[in-house]
Design a protein around this motif. Structure first.
Motif, PDB file in Angstrom:
ATOM      1  N   ALA A 296      -2.112  -4.467  -4.919  1.00  0.00           N
ATOM      2  CA  ALA A 296      -1.363  -3.487  -4.121  1.00  0.00           C
ATOM      3  C   ALA A 296      -1.871  -3.387  -2.688  1.00  0.00           C
ATOM      4  O   ALA A 296      -1.083  -3.323  -1.737  1.00  0.00           O
ATOM      5  CB  ALA A 296      -1.424  -2.119  -4.802  1.00  0.00           C
ATOM      6  N   SER A 297      -3.183  -3.387  -2.504  1.00  0.00           N
ATOM      7  CA  SER A 297      -3.732  -3.261  -1.158  1.00  0.00           C
ATOM      8  C   SER A 297      -3.356  -4.455  -0.288  1.00  0.00           C
ATOM      9  O   SER A 297      -2.968  -4.290   0.870  1.00  0.00           O
ATOM     10  CB  SER A 297      -5.258  -3.124  -1.237  1.00  0.00           C
ATOM     11  N   ASP A 298      -3.461  -5.656  -0.845  1.00  0.00           N
ATOM     12  CA  ASP A 298      -3.125  -6.862  -0.079  1.00  0.00           C
ATOM     13  C   ASP A 298      -1.660  -6.866   0.333  1.00  0.00           C
ATOM     14  O   ASP A 298      -1.313  -7.320   1.433  1.00  0.00           O
ATOM     15  CB  ASP A 298      -3.413  -8.114  -0.906  1.00  0.00           C
ATOM     16  N   PHE A 299      -0.788  -6.383  -0.545  1.00  0.00           N
ATOM     17  CA  PHE A 299       0.644  -6.351  -0.263  1.00  0.00           C
ATOM     18  C   PHE A 299       1.076  -5.066   0.448  1.00  0.00           C
ATOM     19  O   PHE A 299       2.266  -4.835   0.631  1.00  0.00           O
ATOM     20  CB  PHE A 299       1.441  -6.511  -1.563  1.00  0.00           C
ATOM     21  N   LYS A 300       0.094  -4.239   0.850  1.00  0.00           N
ATOM     22  CA  LYS A 300       0.370  -2.975   1.537  1.00  0.00           C
ATOM     23  C   LYS A 300       1.330  -2.108   0.732  1.00  0.00           C
ATOM     24  O   LYS A 300       2.293  -1.551   1.243  1.00  0.00           O
ATOM     25  CB  LYS A 300       0.919  -3.233   2.944  1.00  0.00           C
TER      26      LYS A 300
ATOM     27  N   LEU B 299      11.598  -6.780  -0.904  1.00  0.00           N
ATOM     28  CA  LEU B 299      10.517  -5.800  -1.002  1.00  0.00           C
ATOM     29  C   LEU B 299      10.669  -4.718   0.068  1.00  0.00           C
ATOM     30  O   LEU B 299      11.383  -4.895   1.058  1.00  0.00           O
ATOM     31  CB  LEU B 299       9.159  -6.486  -0.843  1.00  0.00           C
ATOM     32  N   THR B 300       9.980  -3.615  -0.141  1.00  0.00           N
ATOM     33  CA  THR B 300       9.936  -2.544   0.845  1.00  0.00           C
ATOM     34  C   THR B 300       8.547  -1.933   0.826  1.00  0.00           C
ATOM     35  O   THR B 300       7.817  -2.027  -0.162  1.00  0.00           O
ATOM     36  CB  THR B 300      10.998  -1.465   0.566  1.00  0.00           C
ATOM     37  N   ARG B 301       8.178  -1.307   1.947  1.00  0.00           N
ATOM     38  CA  ARG B 301       6.891  -0.629   2.074  1.00  0.00           C
ATOM     39  C   ARG B 301       7.080   0.716   2.750  1.00  0.00           C
ATOM     40  O   ARG B 301       8.021   0.902   3.508  1.00  0.00           O
ATOM     41  CB  ARG B 301       5.913  -1.492   2.890  1.00  0.00           C
ATOM     42  N   GLN B 302       6.153   1.612   2.476  1.00  0.00           N
ATOM     43  CA  GLN B 302       6.230   2.937   3.092  1.00  0.00           C
ATOM     44  C   GLN B 302       6.008   2.817   4.591  1.00  0.00           C
ATOM     45  O   GLN B 302       5.153   2.055   5.047  1.00  0.00           O
ATOM     46  CB  GLN B 302       5.188   3.876   2.490  1.00  0.00           C
ATOM     47  N   LYS B 303       6.778   3.561   5.358  1.00  0.00           N
ATOM     48  CA  LYS B 303       6.666   3.515   6.804  1.00  0.00           C
ATOM     49  C   LYS B 303       5.356   4.164   7.263  1.00  0.00           C
ATOM     50  O   LYS B 303       4.878   5.132   6.681  1.00  0.00           O
ATOM     51  CB  LYS B 303       7.836   4.260   7.463  1.00  0.00           C
ATOM     52  N   ARG B 304       4.797   3.600   8.341  1.00  0.00           N
ATOM     53  CA  ARG B 304       3.576   4.188   8.889  1.00  0.00           C
ATOM     54  C   ARG B 304       3.874   5.474   9.646  1.00  0.00           C
ATOM     55  O   ARG B 304       3.040   6.371   9.715  1.00  0.00           O
ATOM     56  CB  ARG B 304       2.901   3.188   9.845  1.00  0.00           C
ATOM     57  N   THR B 305       5.070   5.557  10.236  1.00  0.00           N
ATOM     58  CA  THR B 305       5.459   6.756  10.983  1.00  0.00           C
ATOM     59  C   THR B 305       6.006   7.802  10.024  1.00  0.00           C
ATOM     60  O   THR B 305       6.952   7.535   9.280  1.00  0.00           O
ATOM     61  CB  THR B 305       6.532   6.422  12.036  1.00  0.00           C
ATOM     62  N   ALA B 306       5.415   8.969  10.027  1.00  0.00           N
ATOM     63  CA  ALA B 306       5.823  10.031   9.104  1.00  0.00           C
ATOM     64  C   ALA B 306       7.240  10.515   9.425  1.00  0.00           C
ATOM     65  O   ALA B 306       7.652  10.572  10.584  1.00  0.00           O
ATOM     66  CB  ALA B 306       4.848  11.192   9.181  1.00  0.00           C
ATOM     67  N   THR B 307       7.996  10.850   8.387  1.00  0.00           N
ATOM     68  CA  THR B 307       9.337  11.405   8.567  1.00  0.00           C
ATOM     69  C   THR B 307       9.229  12.861   9.009  1.00  0.00           C
ATOM     70  O   THR B 307       8.517  13.650   8.378  1.00  0.00           O
ATOM     71  CB  THR B 307      10.122  11.332   7.245  1.00  0.00           C
ATOM     72  N   PRO B 308       9.890  13.243  10.101  1.00  0.00           N
ATOM     73  CA  PRO B 308       9.813  14.634  10.573  1.00  0.00           C
ATOM     74  C   PRO B 308      10.268  15.611   9.492  1.00  0.00           C
ATOM     75  O   PRO B 308      11.152  15.295   8.687  1.00  0.00           O
ATOM     76  CB  PRO B 308      10.773  14.648  11.773  1.00  0.00           C
ATOM     77  N   PRO B 309       9.662  16.799   9.440  1.00  0.00           N
ATOM     78  CA  PRO B 309      10.059  17.797   8.443  1.00  0.00           C
ATOM     79  C   PRO B 309      11.560  18.091   8.506  1.00  0.00           C
ATOM     80  O   PRO B 309      12.130  18.228   9.589  1.00  0.00           O
ATOM     81  CB  PRO B 309       9.241  19.023   8.848  1.00  0.00           C
ATOM     82  N   GLY B 310      12.189  18.156   7.346  1.00  0.00           N
ATOM     83  CA  GLY B 310      13.616  18.456   7.275  1.00  0.00           C
ATOM     84  C   GLY B 310      14.500  17.241   7.395  1.00  0.00           C
ATOM     85  O   GLY B 310      15.713  17.328   7.160  1.00  0.00           O
ATOM     86  N   SER B 311      13.923  16.107   7.757  1.00  0.00           N
ATOM     87  CA  SER B 311      14.721  14.882   7.889  1.00  0.00           C
ATOM     88  C   SER B 311      14.902  14.233   6.525  1.00  0.00           C
ATOM     89  O   SER B 311      14.050  14.365   5.644  1.00  0.00           O
ATOM     90  CB  SER B 311      14.047  13.887   8.834  1.00  0.00           C
ATOM     91  N   PRO B 312      15.999  13.523   6.327  1.00  0.00           N
ATOM     92  CA  PRO B 312      16.191  12.809   5.062  1.00  0.00           C
ATOM     93  C   PRO B 312      15.150  11.706   4.930  1.00  0.00           C
ATOM     94  O   PRO B 312      14.663  11.180   5.936  1.00  0.00           O
ATOM     95  CB  PRO B 312      17.611  12.243   5.182  1.00  0.00           C
ATOM     96  N   PRO B 313      14.780  11.337   3.710  1.00  0.00           N
ATOM     97  CA  PRO B 313      13.807  10.267   3.529  1.00  0.00           C
ATOM     98  C   PRO B 313      14.325   8.947   4.094  1.00  0.00           C
ATOM     99  O   PRO B 313      15.538   8.727   4.177  1.00  0.00           O
ATOM    100  CB  PRO B 313      13.642  10.191   2.003  1.00  0.00           C
ATOM    101  N   ALA B 314      13.401   8.113   4.519  1.00  0.00           N
ATOM    102  CA  ALA B 314      13.788   6.822   5.092  1.00  0.00           C
ATOM    103  C   ALA B 314      14.581   6.017   4.064  1.00  0.00           C
ATOM    104  O   ALA B 314      14.236   5.964   2.887  1.00  0.00           O
ATOM    105  CB  ALA B 314      12.551   6.050   5.515  1.00  0.00           C
ATOM    106  N   LYS B 315      15.652   5.407   4.523  1.00  0.00           N
ATOM    107  CA  LYS B 315      16.504   4.619   3.643  1.00  0.00           C
ATOM    108  C   LYS B 315      15.809   3.310   3.260  1.00  0.00           C
ATOM    109  O   LYS B 315      15.287   2.594   4.115  1.00  0.00           O
ATOM    110  CB  LYS B 315      17.832   4.319   4.341  1.00  0.00           C
ATOM    111  N   LYS B 316      15.826   2.997   1.983  1.00  0.00           N
ATOM    112  CA  LYS B 316      15.255   1.742   1.538  1.00  0.00           C
ATOM    113  C   LYS B 316      16.276   0.620   1.684  1.00  0.00           C
ATOM    114  O   LYS B 316      17.484   0.860   1.613  1.00  0.00           O
ATOM    115  CB  LYS B 316      14.795   1.862   0.078  1.00  0.00           C
ATOM    116  N   PRO B 317      15.809  -0.590   1.898  1.00  0.00           N
ATOM    117  CA  PRO B 317      16.750  -1.705   2.082  1.00  0.00           C
ATOM    118  C   PRO B 317      17.564  -1.967   0.815  1.00  0.00           C
ATOM    119  O   PRO B 317      17.019  -2.017  -0.288  1.00  0.00           O
ATOM    120  CB  PRO B 317      15.834  -2.883   2.411  1.00  0.00           C
ATOM    121  N   ASP B 318      18.869  -2.133   1.004  1.00  0.00           N
ATOM    122  CA  ASP B 318      19.774  -2.373  -0.124  1.00  0.00           C
ATOM    123  C   ASP B 318      19.873  -3.850  -0.497  1.00  0.00           C
ATOM    124  O   ASP B 318      20.287  -4.173  -1.607  1.00  0.00           O
ATOM    125  CB  ASP B 318      21.188  -1.875   0.212  1.00  0.00           C
TER     126      ASP B 318
END
Length: 337
Positions: free
Chosen positions: A280-284, A307-326
């Motif tokens: 997991a660490s190697d694949f971030k 594949l997808t990875r968690q964004k380094r930039t935090a989502t602002p409070p109240g904003s919808p979660p980042a969309k994952k690639p379809d």
């Protein structure tokens, strides 16, 4: 006038080094030196495994495919062949490449050393355009894929056989994001060490090609012949209201879709999930975001795993979660910002 033999030998070596300067070389089988000037001209690659540089067919040239019977990510015993007997080393002068005995200091990359410890050797097999699972993949349409083969060393063919262990293609975009396409993997019933599996080979292969595991975005499986995987694709398509017999077709699945459970129920996807979990660490902390089932115009089966990875930039409070690639294409374009 007599010429000192040491001086004559030195002059001869110097002249020879000039001839090899700047040349990337490959010694195949019995040691015939093949030079390519440091770059590889695109070679024609069909749907039956890799071909050699310039379009020559790799020995055996069997159908590119996987069976994966014993291990969740194991390759099984697909019918294929390959040219063994390649070693890695630095040639005389500044030329570098694969050599067997004789020329070169025997310097290997870390990843080639790992293979050498298993009794395996890697060779580059020229380049190719999009094919197989990536046939219609727009983001790499203008890219040349590097092709590679991992084979038993000559002194291991009595144990492992002389078929290739792994044949694959790699491409890395300027962003650093990249894709990996498996053409042939044959690891079952080969007498390989217990800790040598497809997960180990995939990580080794990607890093040796210059890829960052944290930026590996798409995993392809081309010309699948594994019956269990093909059945999984058939069932997933049926759950989505599609018929695999109505090819050509491509259907991308993501969590929550009809067919998502079925498309994951096979040894290839199970192997990828295990690889991402144990490294997991190697694949971030990458996760599978989407899986595309493809049946091409010739009725060949393929898979694309995005594949997808968690964004380094935090989502602002109240904003919808980042969309994952379809789709795999969206995965390839994803940024970790």
């Amino acid at each position: 006038m007599k010429v000192n033999s040491a001086v004559l030998a030195l002059a001869t070596l110097f002249a020879f080094s000039l001839n090899l300067n700047g040349v990337s070389s490959r010694a195949i089988g019995g040691g015939a030196l093949v030079t390519d000037g440091g770059s590889h001209k695109p070679s024609a690659v069909g749907t039956r495994g890799l071909t050699g540089p310039g379009g020559s067919t790799v020995k055996g040239g069997g159908k590119g495919g996987k069976t994966g019977k014993d291990d969740p990510d194991d390759g099984g015993d697909a019918p294929s062949g390959g040219v063994g007997g390649l070693g890695s080393g630095s040639g005389v002068g500044s030329g570098s490449g694969a050599v067997i005995g004789g020329l070169g200091s025997g310097t290997m990359s870390t990843f080639d050393k790992q293979l050498d410890g298993f009794g395996l050797v890697r060779s580059q097999r020229g380049t190719a355009q999009n094919e197989g699972a990536f046939e219609d993949f727009k983001l790499t349409a203008s890219e040349n894929w590097n092709q590679w083969s991992i084979d038993p060393k000559p002194d291991k063919t009595a144990t492992y056989g002389d078929e290739p262990i792994y044949q694959y293609q790699t491409v890395i975009l300027p962003s650093g994001n990249g894709a990996f396409n498996t053409k042939v993997v044959v690891t079952a019933n080969r007498g390989l060490p217990a800790d040598l599996n497809r997960r180990t080979l995939t990580k080794n292969a990607w890093q040796d090609a210059g890829g960052d595991l944290g930026k590996l975005m798409v995993l392809g499986d081309s010309e699948i012949i594994n019956d269990e995987v093909k059945q999984s694709i058939n069932e997933a398509l049926a759950a989505a209201g599609k018929d695999a017999g109505d090819f050509p077709l491509k259907k991308s699945f993501e969590p929550g879709d009809d067919g998502w459970t079925e498309i994951q129920n096979n040894p290839f996807i199970g192997g990828y999930q295990k690889m991402l979990s144990e490294s997991a660490s190697d694949f971030k902390n990458a996760q599978i975001a989407n899986i595309a089932a493809i049946v091409d115009a010739a009725g060949e089966y393929h898979l694309l795993t995005g594949l997808t990875r968690q964004k380094r930039t935090a989502t602002p409070p109240g904003s919808p979660p980042a969309k994952k690639p379809d789709t795999a294409e969206e995965s390839m374009s994803e940024s970790d910002e």
